[in-house]
Each structure stands twice: as C-alpha cells, then as structure tokens.
Design an enzyme around this catalytic site. Structure first.
Site, PDB file in Angstrom:
ATOM      1  N   ARG A 176      -2.564 -30.076   4.358  1.00 20.57           N
ATOM      2  CA  ARG A 176      -3.285 -30.377   5.608  1.00 20.57           C
ATOM      3  C   ARG A 176      -4.673 -30.945   5.313  1.00 20.57           C
ATOM      4  O   ARG A 176      -5.152 -31.818   6.032  1.00 20.57           O
ATOM      5  CB  ARG A 176      -3.374 -29.142   6.516  1.00 20.57           C
ATOM      6  CG  ARG A 176      -3.927 -29.453   7.905  1.00 20.57           C
ATOM      7  CD  ARG A 176      -3.733 -28.317   8.901  1.00 20.57           C
ATOM      8  NE  ARG A 176      -2.426 -28.315   9.531  1.00 20.57           N
ATOM      9  CZ  ARG A 176      -2.116 -28.982  10.659  1.00 20.57           C
ATOM     10  NH1 ARG A 176      -3.036 -29.694  11.299  1.00 20.57           N
ATOM     11  NH2 ARG A 176      -0.905 -28.932  11.161  1.00 20.57           N
ATOM     12  N   GLU A 208      -7.588 -24.781  16.846  1.00 18.00           N
ATOM     13  CA  GLU A 208      -8.322 -25.136  15.639  1.00 18.00           C
ATOM     14  C   GLU A 208      -9.283 -26.318  15.781  1.00 18.00           C
ATOM     15  O   GLU A 208     -10.383 -26.276  15.219  1.00 18.00           O
ATOM     16  CB  GLU A 208      -7.331 -25.459  14.510  1.00 18.00           C
ATOM     17  CG  GLU A 208      -6.530 -24.271  14.037  1.00 18.00           C
ATOM     18  CD  GLU A 208      -5.290 -24.700  13.259  1.00 18.00           C
ATOM     19  OE1 GLU A 208      -4.389 -25.305  13.862  1.00 18.00           O
ATOM     20  OE2 GLU A 208      -5.253 -24.451  12.050  1.00 18.00           O
TER      21      GLU A 208
END
Lengths: 492, 801
Positions: free
Chosen positions: B330, B736
């Site tokens: 990620r 997030e």
C-alpha cells in the site's frame, strides 16, 4: 476511615494502604464508568471529582483516580460519572455538559468520554461555586479543564465546543447535594490505638505537624505522600508495595501560604492549583509561562511544591525557578528541630538531597524582592501541555542588573549556571535596547563548559546544550527589547 | 449538486426525534448516550465471573537471544498464582500470526524482540500476576541484534521478498530530464494509543469450546487462531465484539495473542480468564506503525512536471511478517499520492529488525509512501523557485495523464477542482503574500504555509477480503436487529448501518438495533480495516433489507389483491414508519405483524462482494481499488527559530466523502484522522535505546496531541459529490484518508524553515518534526546561508561537489 461516595458513606478500613481510588471504584464498588487508560495520571480516562468542604461549601476538583490513594480521602466527597444522571434537575436526565457532549458529537469510541465529562463538570461546578468570576476567555478555561484528558478519536474540536457551550449557559443546571458524611476523625496516633513501632502496614493521616513528627519518630522509614502524582506510579507501574504511608494533605500548616513583610512562606503541601492562584497575583510570568502548562489540570489539583522539590528529579520544573530566585527552604526533623537553608544548597547529586531519614520539608520562602524582579521562563518539551521539560530555563534580573540563571534537564540535579552568571556579571551584555552579541556568545561558551547534559527519550545532549544557549540569548533579547516578538505561544 | 456542510450546520440539521435519522442525517452515534453516562460497557467493565483469573506474561529482556533455561519455580510459588505455562503447554499450533505466521504465542527457543512473551501466568488478580512474573529466572545466550532499517538493508535481511512496481522507462526519463534531484526522508512509526488497551475475556463452553469477548477488529481471525492453538474445530469457538475503545489498526492482528492466551488458560483450567494488558506492556509488546526509510531520484522539466522517478521504500517490519506484505504494497501504491508519475520504478523492502513486529495503523503504509513524493514536490518547488502549490497542481492526475504505476486508471478526477476550491476558500495566495511579508520583518519567528492533497485507494488489496455479510431480523413488534461482519471502534459503523437499514424500510433509526459482532451470527468476516467497514457491511446490510423487502412486497401484492386491489411493485412504499399500499397506509409494525401471521420470512442474510477489483502481483498491474477518496488541507504554522518550538495556527480542510451517509460522523473521522496524523508527524516520537529497548514506553514520554495542539481555526468542509462507482448510497470511505491531510502541517513546518533562507534552500525534515528536529533543520538552513553550497538536499550541484 470514611468518605462520601456518590452521596453514600464509604469505608476503606480493609483496603491496603497503597490502593488507588480507581481500583477501589472499579473493583470494590463496581463503578466501572470510570476507566483505566494508563494508570499513570497521563490520560484522564479515570477522572473523578473530589470535594472538600470549605466554609460549609463543598468545592470539587477533578483528579486522576488512578494515582489517588483512596485512604487519603477521609471526610471528602467523591463523585463519579454514574452519579451525574441522578443529580440533574430541570427534568433532563443529562447534565448540561453531557447534553452538549451529545449535541456536539463529542464521543467516538467513548472510552475517554466519562473522563472528559468529569473534567468539564469540575469546570462547570467551579463556575457555580467560586464567587470571583474567572476572567479567562471561555475557550482557555475549557482547554485548561481538559488539559489532562487524552482523546485519540475526535481531534478534540467537538469536545472543546461542548465545553464552551455548557459554560456559556447562564444558570447552573444541576448541583451536587450530598448529605453530611459520617465524620471520621482525621487523627494521628489515636487512630491506631495500639500504635507501636511494629505496625507492618498503615496509612496515617496526621492533622498537625506534631502528629507528623510523632509518626516519623516511630516510623522514620515510612514513606511520606502528598499528591502522590509521582509516588503512586511505583504501585501502578512497577507493581511495588508501599505498606507504610504518611499522608501530608490533611495538615493545614503545610497547606497554607503566609505573607510577611518581605517573604511569602509557602507550605510544602501547597498544591500547584493553590500556587496558580498565588502566582496569578504575585508572579504572573510564573503562571503564564510555566504553571498553566505544568502537568495537567488534574495533576495540578494534586501535585505539591514540596513533592516537586523533594522528588529531586533533574527535570522537575519548580526547583529551577526556586533556585533562580534564591528561595530558602525549611526542613524539620522528627524531634521538631528546624533548619533553614538556601535551596541552592539542597541538591547534592542525582536524587540526593539534604533530607535525612525522619526529616520533612515544611516550608519554602520566597522573598518579595525576588518576585518583583524581571523574569523570563522558558520550558521546552515535545508537547506544549502536560509534558516533562527537555530543558527548562529560568532567567531573572536582580536589582543590581545581574542575571541569575537556573536550568532543569541540563544536569543530574536542577542547577544554577554559576560560572555563566559570574561572567555576565563582569561584562556588560546589554547596550541600550540591544544586546552585545559577542559577550553573550562568550557566555554561551562558558555555559557549554559548565553543563554536560545527557541524551534521553526527551532530547539529545546536543539539542539540550544548543537550546539552553539560545534560551540565554532569548532571555537577554527579552530583557533588552520587551517589544520584540519572541516565541510562538502567547497568553492573556 | 455539490454542497458544503460545515460542523456548525451539522448540529442544527440533526433532530432525531422529528426525523427518521436515516441516511444523510447527522444521527448521533448509537452509543453516545452510553458513552457520556459511563454506561457503555467495555470488556474490563463486565461483571467479574466466578473463579475468574487474570493473565500476565513474562517477556524477553534481550532483542535477540537463545533462551537457555527458564526457571519458573518462584513464579509458581507466588501469592495468587494458579497456573504458569510455556510453549510446551500449547496443545495446537503455536502461532498467532496473520497471513504468513511467524508469531509464536509463547517463544520457543529463540527470542527476537524485547517484550516477546516467554511464559504466562494466570492468577487471582492482575496485580498478583504482574508481581509473579518478575520472579522468573531466565538465562539467555545473547545474539547480535539487527535494530535498524539501515542494518537490515546492508545485510539484505527481509521478512518477505522485495516487490517492484514499474511504469514506462524511468532510466531513460531520468537521463533525459532537464533537472534532477535525489533525496531521502526517514519517517518514524506511531504508537496507536487507543485509550482502551488490548483486552480479551474467554470462558469454556460445555462442548469443550471457547466463547471469547475481545477488543478486536478481526473476530473471525481470532476464532480461527483460537481453534488452531487449541486444536479444535472452528464451530466450537464463538468470537464476539461489542465495541472497542479505539483501535486504529492496532487491534487487527495484535488482539489475537490476548484472545488466544485467555482461551488457552480457560481451556486448561476450565475457568473464565481475563487478559488485559497494562498500558506499558501494551506499548512494549504490541506492534506499531512501520518506520519507513524512503529514497528517490527524480527528473523534471522547467515547469516542475515530473519526467521520471525512482522510489525505494524500506519498511521497518520488526521480527515477523505480520501484515507487512500488504502494508508495504500500500505504501508503494501510494508513492504517487495524487501525482502522475509517467515513468517510474518503485521498490518496496520489508526489512527485518529485532523489534516488535510492526502492524496495521490507519493508512496501512499509505501515509509513509506519500511522504516521499510530498517531500519531492517541495524540493522541486524550492529548486525551481516556485510556489509548491503550483508544482503540486502541475503534477496532479488530470486530462490524459491518468494511468497509475500499477496500471489502474484514475477515473474520477476530483482533486484539480477540489484543490482550486480550497485554494480560494482558504485565501491561500493572499496568505502566502502576508506570510512572506511577516517573515521578512520578523527575525525570530517564522511562519510557514502548505497545501497538500490526498488520494487514497479504497478496497483491501487482498481480493478475498472484499466481501461482507449481514443478518437482518425483524420481530413481530416491527423492531429490527441487524448484525454484520464489521466491528465498532468508535468510527460510527454501527450508526451508519442502522441508518442504512432504517432508510431501506423508511423507519426511524430507533426501530433498528445493531448488536455485537459475533462469529456465530455472521461467519467468515473480514477485518474492519482499510476504511472498508461501511462500504462492505453497508452493502451487505442493504442486500439483506432488499431480500426481506421483496418478500414483503410480494406478500403485500398478493394479500391486498384478495381485497380487490391490483398492485405492482411500485405501488408498495416504505416511508415515515408506514407502509403505503396503493392509496392505503398501514403502520409499519402492523404490517410486519400481518406478514408474520401470513408466514412471510422476516429475516435474511445479505452478502456483498466488491466488483471490478484485481491485482496481479507477478506483473504488478491491476485495479486494486474500486475508487479513490480525495481531500486536501492548508496548514499554517509559526516556528520559534531560537528553539524549534512551533504552533499550528490555522487549518482548512476540504474532503471528499462522496454523498455523506452521516455528515457529523464523517466530519468526526476527518478531524480525528487529521489530528492523529498531526501527532504522528509532530510530537509522537517512538524511541528505542541501543539495546533495542523501547524507551518511549508510556504516555509520560510518548506524547499524542492534546486539545491545545488543535488550532482554534480549524475548518472542515465536505466536498459532496456522488461516488460514480456503485457504493452504499453513493458514499465514500472516510476512515483512513483524512490522516494524510496532516502532511500539510509537516510541509508548512518545512516551509517555515526554508523561509529563513528566502526559500533558496529547503532542509531535510525527518518525522516526527519535534521541536528538536525543527531546530536542527533550521541549523541546516543557517549552515547553508554561511556556506551556500547546496540548494536542496541531494541536488545535482551537491552531487557534483
């Protein structure tokens, strides 16, 4: 020993002396609304109100229950979050603080929330019970009230908003009414009728210095405890046992500030909260630059000046201040003999002081002349609020224009910069409204020889040294150019 | 179409008693009343069960060592101790690691970090257990420890293989570029500091199984790991979560050790067991956000447009893989942040260190990946003498520059317009001029300003996790109960699910109860992570609603046709707690009773799987994300150049949540995420000593933000635009992405430092940017002024010298 818990009498006779109020609430009383977040007085999830009767009125303060010895609560009044519902009036089942927390979306995971509610409730109650109105801006009052409460979810904006909204409401919407508690005698030896030198475990609450001396004569090895904001961590973090504790917070003479013609006499068990009030009047820079950000609201409600001095930590914040002001201290032993010394002679080495077994610190003397001197206080830390100093610098200009300098965090003890002071006394470092940069640079070199700070979790030795030199420069600039914009934190 | 909502408005639009409180309303958190009154129950608040015991572990005090001998005789003798176990007492598989394993519940012969559990104690109180573990005598043979990313890189010691993503020809692009820069930034990790520490409580069931209540984001994984540890089938284990007191990724894999330990003792002793980690143990023994050491070489033209770039991202994983595969992936997926790279090679290393195994933390590597390119943007701006905002805008994905380095197209180009809007609403250009003027006349205090964007990919990058289930039950009084696979950690997932169900049936939210997440109600759940909670579980809940609704509609058409009405599906509506049947209305509760009497099924299981997504790790290409969530922030700071102290003065945020399901909760996520990100980049300073011991091991020396640190001038607006992908009510994930808005604070601090050189030089500023790091960055600026050699870290000029 009795105290009043949510309007009912509570007894702690069969509880170990070092038990915290938090453990007592959660384990003995099943009052689980009060949370444990850290058990070290850093997060505020365990905040409750502790009330003391002052001239017939109960005055409440927010405290960290995780590091509050429950046995210290004799004749006091504890209110936990569970009680708030029952004390509301106006037909609502929520207090104004709770209502605003709800309206403003002030909770997410909710774990810190009871602590915030109690801290804001303390502020609310203070507004309702203190006759002199707080002239601080509302937002600052709210920030002060929640300075010891951590929230990891909301980012605080809705909580601050809730606190401000609640405080702006005109009338108090609730009042905690408690029945008179069953009065227990806050006593000395007579509390332990069989008192002798062989009590393995006790929590003594002397009410006079004579009682204290008597206890110390019998148990010179016993641990003295005042606010307990540092001492209790031995129990909650290190899992140590402290079987013999002598509590200093019920002795009036240790908790008062007296004024004479030339001195203020500050009792060793005077709390930071008392000191704040004193400083607002007599030492505004101390209040603005240090006290309002030392520890948190909850810690300042409990921590004492004497604790900070006797703890002898190199990173305590009060000792450098007292060193720079040439304060004096009075130590009394278990025979009642008193000795007075300049605090500059008190610290011998790391955590080593002039205190002997059986001694206690009784008073701190600060001269009015010293308080009147121009002073600059700089506290450096990673976080502005409730953080231990990486460097604390205190700079004061005496009447004869000599600079007195003391540092915290720069040596094994809180320490005066004696050689730097001596150099500056001999050289003119100020010229009109400017400073003599060359002289101050030389002074900084002497400072570097005088101190060899260490590297630890808070700062590197290099930063401590370089920053302390710049604090000297900053202080000199501030003394010579009062209008210069220095620093980024500004207070009313 | 596009509408801004500010927090002040949110409050007034909310009125639960008069409105349904369904989708789009600022309905209050389902537990808010319980939170403020102290009646919300967390695991440690549950009544103490008879005979319950408490757990503590004895752990390694060496970073890397062979365990030569373990003498626990004194521990066993200690007051209150009932049982003491080591790894040999584990009946099943001694591993609680997710994905790849490698995390023994109790160490066997080797220990690989300070804090690794070697034995465990069950005692009559937590204090007794904690006191007892101190009595162990353990002999070690100390081995050399590898403690830093640098050491791991030079030893080529990794927990998992290096992965590379590539687009175009970056070598050629770099060779041909007009300007070149290289650089490096070290980004430290972060302690989660959820206010409720890790905790689990387990008790034996009559079938020889375990019921565990745990503070975890991943109940199904706990169910699986307990089954493996005890060597029993999954259907004998029930894992339950009502709420967590915060998690932030820290309870995705890290809760497992506690749940398994509690289950192990419960199974051995046939007694209920509570295992709560005191704060210091939690900080020492559980993983954190990964440190990243990021290096790059970049080529660009006169306008600042990137021609080619190479990134090397090296993560400090700790001693085991844990979730590091996905986390470093990620980081790599987000090494572009919002910018078109064109030609790029991105390498991700998973460095092995003898420290606690690092884990998920809000953003899951994405934030660390973004830090590299955001540093680069400021470096380029300084090099070319441009405003960093112009360089950022030049490089955004836009027009025909839409292909990412992993092959996904950026289809919704939200940021160019969003940034334009924020630039105007925040008065960026005017403030830039004012700040330049302020800095010119103030020798000791300098201000800094920065606008940074966020583009964050939404979906698990592990495809099979992108599914969810829900179980909806309607009772005969017309009330409903919904269970789903997601967990509540404060983010408001339960509230949003409640709203989705209420809106589906046109009833007030109070009619819908959301209760504990349990593996015996909804099985095989994915972790509540990757911001996906609402996207996945909301759709699953919606599916369950649709199934029941179609049965109800079918019943209504049939039932009322006997009364002579001719009805189609469109004639049956659910609104305002009523069911509209043609011209008739019937209260919802009455209708449900009628349906029950007519034997209509009033419960259904819904399921959802995210469409379109895939990623081929062999070719490092695919469409790992269904869509991107976007946002941008402008931060202004003041810096004391004598000490390095600073204050964040003002923050303006504009954030894309699609069509908001609940504006108040979304703003809560944005503000909370921002402040958490600000803490990560400013005051939260993880520190270890030379032996590998964590020295920032308590809130006394690890400082998360307090209310004072949040500027009074904090403005958050929602950029409300329907998600063009099919999501629950066209919303977007919000958990997030806002954390990375805080990069603007760090960039503003760096801008303030650079202003001391009139922006001729910009210093390296590793994070967290504590006052001390700012101080040294300012020192670097002074050195530049005195020597004038380098312009930007790693510039060509410096290389030549």
């Amino acid at each position: 020993m009795y105290f009043t818990l949510n309007n009912e009498s509570a007894n702690t006779d069969d509880i170990a002396p070092d038990t915290s109020l938090l453990d007592y609430l959660r384990e003995k009383q099943n009052l689980t609304g009060t949370k444990e977040g850290c058990a070290s007085g850093d997060c505020g999830a365990c905040t409750v109100l502790v009330g003391t009767e002052v001239q017939g009125v109960i005055q409440y303060k927010a405290v960290n229950s995780c590091i509050y010895p429950v046995k210290s609560l004799s004749n006091q009044y504890v209110v936990t979050v569970e009680k708030l519902q029952e004390v509301t009036q106006c037909g609502s089942d929520l207090t104004s603080v709770q209502q605003e927390m709800l309206e403003c979306h002030g909770s997410q995971c909710g774990f810190c929330t009871p602590g915030f509610v109690m801290s804001l409730t303390a502020l609310e109650l203070e507004k309702n019970t203190i006759s002199t109105p707080n002239d601080q801006p509302i937002r600052e009052q709210v920030l002060d009230a929640i300075s010891g409460n951590l929230c990891r979810c909301t980012g605080y904006r809705p909580i601050v908003e809730a606190g401000c909204n609640a405080l702006k409401k005109d009338n108090q919407t609730f009042k905690i009414v408690q029945p008179p508690s069953k009065k227990a005698q806050n006593s000395a030896l007579n509390e332990y009728v069989t008192a002798s030198t062989n009590l393995a475990s006790f929590f003594a609450r002397p009410i006079t210095e004579q009682d204290l001396q008597a206890w110390l004569l019998l148990y010179p090895q016993a641990q003295l405890i005042a606010g307990g904001t540092d001492l209790m961590l031995a129990v909650t973090q290190q899992y140590q046992t402290m079987p013999q504790l002598i509590d200093l917070t019920h002795i009036d003479s240790l908790q008062t500030i007296n004024e004479t013609d030339s001195y203020f006499e500050i009792g060793a068990a005077v709390s930071y909260q008392q000191l704040e009030k004193f400083a607002k009047q007599h030492a505004p820079v101390l209040y603005q630059q240090l006290l309002h950000r030392l520890g948190s609201r909850q810690i300042r409600n409990r921590g004492t000046i004497g604790g900070n001095i006797c703890n002898a930590s190199p990173i305590g914040d009060m000792p450098p201040y007292l060193l720079a002001l040439n304060a004096e201290i009075e130590i009394i032993n278990n025979q009642g003999d008193s000795r007075r010394m300049p605090i500059t002679e008190f610290y011998l080495d790391y955590k080593k002081t002039q205190l002997q077994r059986g001694d206690y610190l009784a008073k701190v003397y600060i001269s009015k002349a010293a308080l009147a001197q121009p002073i600059e206080i700089f506290k450096l830390s990673k976080r502005y609020e409730d953080d231990i100093s990486s460097v604390l610098g205190i700079f004061t200009l005496t009447q004869d224009k000599s600079l007195q300098i003391a540092f915290g965090g720069m040596a094994a003890i809180p320490k005066r910069a004696a050689e730097t002071e001596a150099f500056l006394a001999k050289h003119s470092w100020i010229s009109g409204s400017d400073i003599e940069h060359k002289i101050i640079d030389q002074a900084c070199e002497i400072l570097a020889k005088e101190f060899s700070p260490m590297t630890d979790v808070r700062a590197s030795s290099d930063y401590r040294m370089a920053a302390s030199q710049n604090l000297l420069r900053k202080a000199c600039l501030a003394f010579s150019q009062p209008s210069a914009q220095l620093g980024v934190f500004h207070h009313a | 179409m596009r509408k801004l909502i500010d927090p002040a408005q949110v409050k007034t639009t909310d009125n639960q008693s008069n409105s349904a409180g369904g989708v789009g309303h600022s309905t209050k958190h389902e537990s808010a009343r319980k939170h403020i009154s102290g009646s919300a129950q967390y695991i440690d608040d549950m009544p103490v069960l008879p005979n319950m015991l408490y757990v503590a572990t004895g752990y390694s005090c060496h970073a890397h060592a062979i365990v030569k001998s373990v003498d626990l005789s004194a521990v066993k003798q200690a007051i209150g101790v009932v049982d003491v176990i080591t790894h040999t007492d584990i009946p099943g598989h001694n591993d609680v690691g997710p994905v790849y394993g490698g995390d023994p519940l109790l160490a066997e012969h080797k220990v690989e970090y300070i804090g690794q559990p070697i034995f465990a104690v069950a005692a009559t109180s937590l204090h007794a257990a904690k006191k007892a573990v101190k009595l162990a005598k353990i002999e070690y043979q100390i081995l050399p420890a590898q403690l830093t990313v640098e050491e791991a890189l030079s030893a080529e010691s990794f927990v998992l293989p290096t992965h590379t993503m590539q687009i175009g020809d970056s070598e050629a692009a770099l060779t041909n570029a007009q300007h070149k820069l290289n650089g490096q930034i070290y980004v430290k990790g972060q302690e989660h500091f959820y206010l409720e520490g890790q905790i689990s409580q387990a008790w034996p069931t009559e079938d020889g199984g375990i019921h565990v209540i745990t503070s975890t984001q991943h109940p199904s994984e706990i169910q699986k790991l307990i089954a493996e540890i005890l060597s029993i089938p999954l259907h004998l284990v029930v894992s339950e979560v009502r709420r967590m007191g915060g998690a932030f990724g820290g309870k995705e894999s890290q809760a497992a050790a506690l749940a398994c330990m509690a289950a192990l003792f419960a199974n051995r002793l046939n007694r209920p067991i509570r295992y709560k980690m005191p704060r210091q143990d939690d900080m020492i023994q559980t993983g954190k956000r990964h440190d990243f050491d990021n290096k790059w070489q970049a080529g660009f033209d006169d306008s600042g447009l990137l021609q080619g770039v190479n990134f090397e991202l090296s993560a400090k994983c700790g001693y085991s893989p844990d979730l590091s595969e996905g986390i470093v992936d990620r980081a790599m997926f987000h090494a572009d942040n919002a910018y078109y790279l064109g030609n790029a090679v991105i390498k991700g290393h998973r460095c092995k260190t003898h420290t606690v195994s690092n884990t998920a933390f809000r953003g899951f590597g994405g934030p660390q990946g973004m830090m590299a390119i955001e540093t680069l943007m400021d470096d380029i701006a300084c090099y070319l003498g441009k405003d960093p905002l112009d360089v950022r805008k030049t490089n955004l994905y836009q027009a025909d520059r839409t292909t990412t380095h992993y092959g996904q197209e950026v289809e919704q180009q939200v940021l160019p317009e969003l940034i334009e809007q924020l630039e105007t609403s925040s008065n960026y250009r005017i403030r830039r001029e004012q700040i330049t003027a302020f800095n010119a006349t103030n020798p000791y205090v300098k201000k800094g300003l920065a606008l940074t964007p966020v583009k964050f990919g939404i979906s698990f990058t592990v495809k099979h996790l992108n599914q969810a289930g829900a179980l909806l039950q309607i009772y005969t009084d017309g009330t409903m109960l919904i269970n789903h696979g997601g967990t509540e950690m404060g983010q408001g997932l339960y509230t949003k699910i409640q709203q989705v169900v209420a809106s589906a049936f046109g009833v007030t939210v109070n009619r819908v109860n959301v209760s504990s997440t349990r593996t015996d109600k909804v099985p095989n759940t994915s972790p509540t992570a990757a911001s996906s909670g609402t996207d996945l579980n909301g759709m699953a809940a919606q599916n369950a609603c649709d199934i029941i609704k179609s049965s109800l509609i079918e019943f209504a058409i049939e039932h009322y046709s006997t009364q002579g009405l001719t009805l189609t599906n469109n004639d049956i509506c659910f609104e305002n707690d009523l069911v509209l049947i043609g011209q008739q209305t019937i209260p919802f509760g009455e209708f449900i009773k009628l349906a029950y009497m007519n034997r209509v099924p009033l419960f259904a299981a819904g399921h959802y799987k995210t469409p379109k997504i895939y990623y081929d790790r062999e070719t490092a290409k695919g469409q790992p994300f269904l869509y991107y969530a976007n946002g941008a922030a402008v931060s202004e700071v003041s810096v004391d150049t004598l000490t390095g102290e600073y204050k964040v003065e003002q923050v303006d945020i504009l954030h894309d949540v699609g069509q908001s399901l609940n504006p108040a909760l979304d703003i809560g996520q944005i503000e909370g995420g921002f402040v958490q990100g600000m803490g990560w980049l400013t005051t939260e300073d993880l520190s270890w000593d030379d032996s590998g011991k964590l020295i920032s091991n308590s809130p006394a020396n690890y400082k998360i933000p307090t209310a004072f640190d949040v500027p009074e001038k904090l403005k958050v607006d929602l950029y409300q635009q329907h998600n063009t992908e099919v999501t629950i009510h066209s919303s977007k994930a919000v958990g997030e992405p806002p954390l990375m808005l805080a990069i603007s604070v760090w960039a503003a601090l760096r801008d303030a430092c650079a202003s001391t050189t009139s922006h001729k030089f910009i210093p390296r500023l590793d994070t967290p940017a504590t006052p001390e790091r700012i101080f040294w960055a300012l020192k670097e600026c002074q050195d530049y002024l005195h020597t004038g050699t380098s312009r930007v870290q790693g510039s060509e000029k410096e290389q030549v010298n």
